[in-house]
Design an enzyme around this catalytic site. Sequence first.
Site, PDB file in Angstrom:
ATOM      1  N   LYS A 197       1.083  -1.390  -0.116  1.00 50.93           N
ATOM      2  CA  LYS A 197       0.350   0.597   0.258  1.00 50.93           C
ATOM      3  C   LYS A 197       0.987   1.063   0.289  1.00 50.93           C
ATOM      4  CE  LYS A 197      -4.297   1.106   0.171  1.00 50.93           C
ATOM      5  NZ  LYS A 197      -5.494   0.656  -1.211  1.00 50.93           N
ATOM      6  N   SER A 406      -8.339  -0.451  -4.978  1.00 48.90           N
ATOM      7  CA  SER A 406      -8.841  -0.356  -3.287  1.00 48.90           C
ATOM      8  C   SER A 406     -10.856  -0.079  -3.309  1.00 48.90           C
ATOM      9  CB  SER A 406      -8.310   0.609  -2.795  1.00 48.90           C
ATOM     10  OG  SER A 406      -7.708   0.847  -1.835  1.00 48.90           O
TER      11      SER A 406
END
Length: 611
Positions: A197, A406
């Site tokens: 991430k 996401s």
Amino acid sequence: MRVQYAPGRPHRPRDAMLRLPFIALANLFLLLSSLLGAPFRMLAARHRPAYVRFRLTGDPSYRQQRRPRFSLGGGSKPEPSDVTSLERFGEDLRLLAKDARVKGIVLEVEELGLPSAKREALVALLAEFRAAGKRVVAWAVMVDSDSYALMCAADEVLLAPMGRLELVGYAAEATALGEGLSRVGIRGQFVRRGDYKTAPELFTHPEVSDIQRRTVETFLDERYSVLVEAVAAGRKKTAEEVKGLIDVGPFSAQRAKAAGLVDALVSEADLPVHLGLVAAPPAADSKAPAAEEDETELEPLEMYLETVPFPPVKWKRLKRRTRLALVPVSGMIVPGKGNAGGRLATADAVVKGLRAAGRDKRSKAVLLYVNSPGGAAIASEQILEAVQRVAKKKPVLAYMDQVCASAGYMVALGAKEVWSAPHAVVGSIGVFAGKFDTSGLLKLLGIHRTVLTRGANAALLSFSRAFSEGERAALEADVEEMYQSFLGHVAKARGRTKEEIHALAEGRVYSGLRAKDVGLVDRIGGFEEACRHALSLANVTPGDFELKTYGAAERKMSLLRLLMGAAHPQTYAVCPMSWNLGGQEREVLASLADETRWGEWLRQWGRETRD
């Protein structure tokens, strides 16, 4: 429990009877117009063009969009030769393919910004046209790597004498602002779940991390191989030859011709001569008398139709076409109302669009088109819940052709099936949250702030100071909870365990092809194929169907609203990867380019962001 979808209910006879007089009158008018114009078109038939000109520019839509009859400065009108949609372009090519007097088309390429999925769809349309025995001649003044890959699908590639071929491959620029921000007294403080991430690294790291570098290089390798394959096939060269040419680009028109990357250098005015439509003018030193100047130009399709005695007529139907509802989720996913021209996908607008699509009895299925780099957790869960509700009424298919990362991937999970274009950006399952500590900057400016609280974590998101140990622990627990919730949603939708999804998650990003291999998407395909499959899930024969959009972005944007949103610094809606690929990737990551704009960094849409 498996949901069974009943076949679409036939149109009621009463409705058909009420429409019959109007349909008959409209068709009678069309018939009379066609008959009255036939003699004039017959007279013009001897001037029917052997080549029809099309201009491919920008990013045409998949399906033809209805233009308003009246507009107050709402954009420029397309030129007669412009390709306005892939649907219309395919219809035009099939019409021309049936005419024995038409030799082919001239495709003018100018400033394309196509997603790779649309480019592949265009290549398929050109291949179908060529298979009918027609020629495709591609012409341009200046083209980049992406546009040239499309031109290589033509029989002949032409470049203007003054033109350029920017065949250089693809480059990516990864950014790290950590050191620069620290020099002005700003520290990015973020908590993330997953080493992959990498979005917060944009603000926290002094240099680009190895993980981020490897992620970018994976996408570069994939896109580069597609380019090499397209050029090699179109120009009859080996892959090694193409790679060698790319490494010595860009090319002037003369160098491109010498390298065999284009077939000839032809000015726009000389295209009719090159195609044999008019005689070549005598040489400058020739003693032959000069012929009268010929102003012959390549004509667009509408001029061609004026030479066809009985052109196709779009008759009004007594029985309406099957309808497929299209609900777009385009841009950053945020709470709130309204939409901002594709930059933001607000939960209210998307949810209302989904509800309307669910209520529409003529829409037998729903295509959820997702083009989003992510957004706020609360907004994505709202949209996911709405998708799931609609999916109980009629089949919903999620489709992505650019970026579905996401929170974008989260909303797609409510669909019965998830489809992707081969090179879309998919995944980035993870969570991060944080803030900027501007205490150093305030000190440099001589600004003194005192934070007074009632409650241990009341000033959690204050810019005036760094996190305390208790605040960071609370934020880490919150992020972990959000991450586990995200894993749970994915695991349930994909029929896997949370442990299996965790191994694919932690912010990892995949192309559509690799996402299919690991089970994050169901099938790889194009937009039209996805539409027809969505209708087949409703047990409807996907013949000629219409597409109706619900919850589309508003054309106008409130600048004041955006500025007010930028004044709240509690959530950072930025891209899943702090990088931007050049060339072909501008369409995949167009909404990610805003990562260098402070307004996007400082937007408040909730405390946690899946993005």
